[in-house]
Scaffold this active site. Structure first.
Site, PDB file in Angstrom:
ATOM      1  N   GLY A 107     -74.286  75.273  48.597  1.00 30.54           N
ATOM      2  CA  GLY A 107     -74.777  76.651  48.560  1.00 30.54           C
ATOM      3  C   GLY A 107     -73.746  77.631  49.095  1.00 30.54           C
ATOM      4  CG  LEU A 108     -70.390  76.619  51.273  1.00 27.79           C
ATOM      5  CD1 LEU A 108     -69.128  75.883  51.659  1.00 27.79           C
ATOM      6  CD2 LEU A 108     -70.739  77.614  52.375  1.00 27.79           C
ATOM      7  N   GLY A 109     -71.673  79.277  47.283  1.00 25.59           N
ATOM      8  CA  GLY A 109     -71.345  80.352  46.347  1.00 25.59           C
ATOM      9  C   GLY A 109     -70.432  79.973  45.204  1.00 25.59           C
ATOM     10  CB  SER A 110     -69.821  76.874  43.266  1.00 25.94           C
ATOM     11  OG  SER A 110     -71.152  76.491  43.172  1.00 25.94           O
ATOM     12  CB  SER A 111     -73.196  80.556  40.875  1.00 26.94           C
ATOM     13  OG  SER A 111     -73.862  79.371  41.084  1.00 26.94           O
ATOM     14  CB  ALA A 113     -66.432  81.294  43.468  1.00 24.24           C
ATOM     15  CG  ASP A 154     -73.912  85.733  45.486  1.00 25.83           C
ATOM     16  OD1 ASP A 154     -74.025  86.935  45.158  1.00 25.83           O
ATOM     17  OD2 ASP A 154     -74.628  84.842  45.017  1.00 25.83           O
TER      18      ASP A 154
HETATM   19  O1  PMV Z   1     -79.113  80.842  48.961  1.00 27.22           O
HETATM   20  P1  PMV Z   1     -77.926  81.741  48.874  1.00 27.22           P
HETATM   21  O2  PMV Z   1     -76.793  81.303  49.716  1.00 27.22           O
HETATM   22  O3  PMV Z   1     -77.571  82.051  47.469  1.00 27.22           O
HETATM   23  O4  PMV Z   1     -78.387  83.120  49.554  1.00 27.22           O
HETATM   24  C1  PMV Z   1     -79.546  83.792  49.126  1.00 27.22           C
HETATM   25  C2  PMV Z   1     -79.716  85.059  49.904  1.00 27.22           C
HETATM   26  C3  PMV Z   1     -80.884  85.896  49.428  1.00 27.22           C
HETATM   27  O5  PMV Z   1     -80.882  87.090  50.201  1.00 27.22           O
HETATM   28  C4  PMV Z   1     -82.210  85.186  49.666  1.00 27.22           C
HETATM   29  C5  PMV Z   1     -80.764  86.228  47.965  1.00 27.22           C
HETATM   30  C6  PMV Z   1     -79.711  87.262  47.623  1.00 27.22           C
HETATM   31  O6  PMV Z   1     -79.256  87.268  46.470  1.00 27.22           O
HETATM   32  O7  PMV Z   1     -79.337  88.062  48.476  1.00 27.22           O
END
Ligand code: PMV
Length: 328
Positions: A107-111, A113, A154
């Protein structure tokens, strides 16, 4: 034929998750684990993708089928391509290869990136001058097309790098003046389905608007204070604010969410961090699984505590370099 190589960092949200979906600010950071993206124009009218970290090899799709429903693992790339072609009235076949320094499951933002890399790579291949804000807008549109909801935090982290004060949809994107933050990151071992949690919370919010509105206001106040304390390098205070933010996240109500958007494993890892001297700790992201973050100067001890409690410490630091063109 013309070829390019781009990279972008992964991300973590430090403060403000969930509330940032509803016009509240957040603080986000780019991480020093990057996604690399290579793209080459080809003469065939198709997109060929190899993305080993997503277990995608020899994926191929005709350009005329870009509007059709796409496989989950390549959805962000193909939707970004489709949006770019439409906006700039161009088209080409492509061969794409990605390589990531971090697993997509963290869940570190690969999408995000991969989305910003796709757009920048196309701008390079077509020699189109594109401003950072245009990349943000197109990438954010892509995220909304794929997920239906998202704040875009992200995307900002992948694009700009560093630590950012971010308001919903990129209405404010402001870098913070901070050299480094003594962060410790722990993976819970559970992959979070962000869209599912966001939808659940949204459903509850529609039933109980005032309750959630107050929680979000509380989070927004914490974000403002945290911004000041981070810039003043006051880690003790920042830690306290992390604990306060976590306390609000525990108060989220939704069926099947016993600990708010926190969970048993998140609480276990947070407890372990605090007992080993962390100034503060909280979940990072949508909650339930994915990662927790802690703040402290005894990094090794806290990482060891995370491990003992059943988590996986991720050896990451803040990356001040956002989207970047790499040498081929
Ligand atoms: O789960 P992650 O790391 O994609 O973070 C989600 C964070 C939220 O605030 C719940 C959603 C968003 O897009 O900001």
């Amino acid at each position: 034929m013309k070829k390019t190589r781009i990279s972008a960092p992964g991300k973590l949200i430090l403060f403000g998750e969930h509330a940032v979906l509803y016009n509240r600010p957040s603080l986000v950071a780019a991480m020093n684990q990057r996604l690399f993206f290579e793209a080459e124009k080809i003469s065939e009218n198709r997109i060929i993708i190899e993305a080993p970290e997503m277990k995608v090899s020899d994926f191929s799709r005709c350009l005329k089928d870009l509007n059709k429903e796409q496989k989950k693992e390549v959805k962000f790339i193909l939707t970004a391509i489709k949006n770019f072609f439409k906006k700039y009235k161009v088209e080409t076949g492509l061969k794409i290869k990605t390589q990531s320094q971090f697993s997509a499951k963290y869940g570190l933002g690969s999408s995000s990136a991969v989305t910003v890399c796709t757009i920048k790579a196309l701008a390079e291949l077509f020699e189109i001058k594109i401003m950072e804000k245009e990349i943000f807008n197109l990438a954010y549109q892509t995220v909304l097309d794929v997920q239906g909801i998202g704040s875009g935090f992200d995307i900002a982290a992948a694009l700009y790098g560093g630590v950012i004060y971010f308001l919903t949809g990129g209405k404010i994107i402001k870098p913070l003046k901070v050299k480094n933050i003594p962060l410790i990151v722990g993976y819970t071992g559970i992959k979070t389905n962000t869209s599912e949690i966001v939808k659940k919370v949204k459903g509850e919010m529609q039933k109980n608007f005032e309750y959630y509105d107050k929680l979000y206001d509380g989070i927004a106040q914490i974000v403002e204070k945290a911004k000041t304390e981070i810039e003043s390098v006051n880690w003790l205070e920042v830690g306290k604010l992390m604990n306060e933010n976590q306390e609000i996240l525990r108060r989220f109500k939704a069926p099947s969410l016993k600990y708010g958007v926190s969970s048993k494993i998140i609480e276990k890892l947070i407890g372990a961090c605090l007992r080993s001297g962390a100034y503060g700790a909280k979940l990072s992201g949508a909650g339930v699984g994915d990662c927790i973050i802690a703040l402290g100067n005894n990094k090794k001890k806290i990482e060891w505590a995370i491990k003992k409690a059943g988590g996986i410490p991720l050896l990451v630091e803040i990356d001040y370099q956002g989207l970047k063109i790499e040498n081929l």
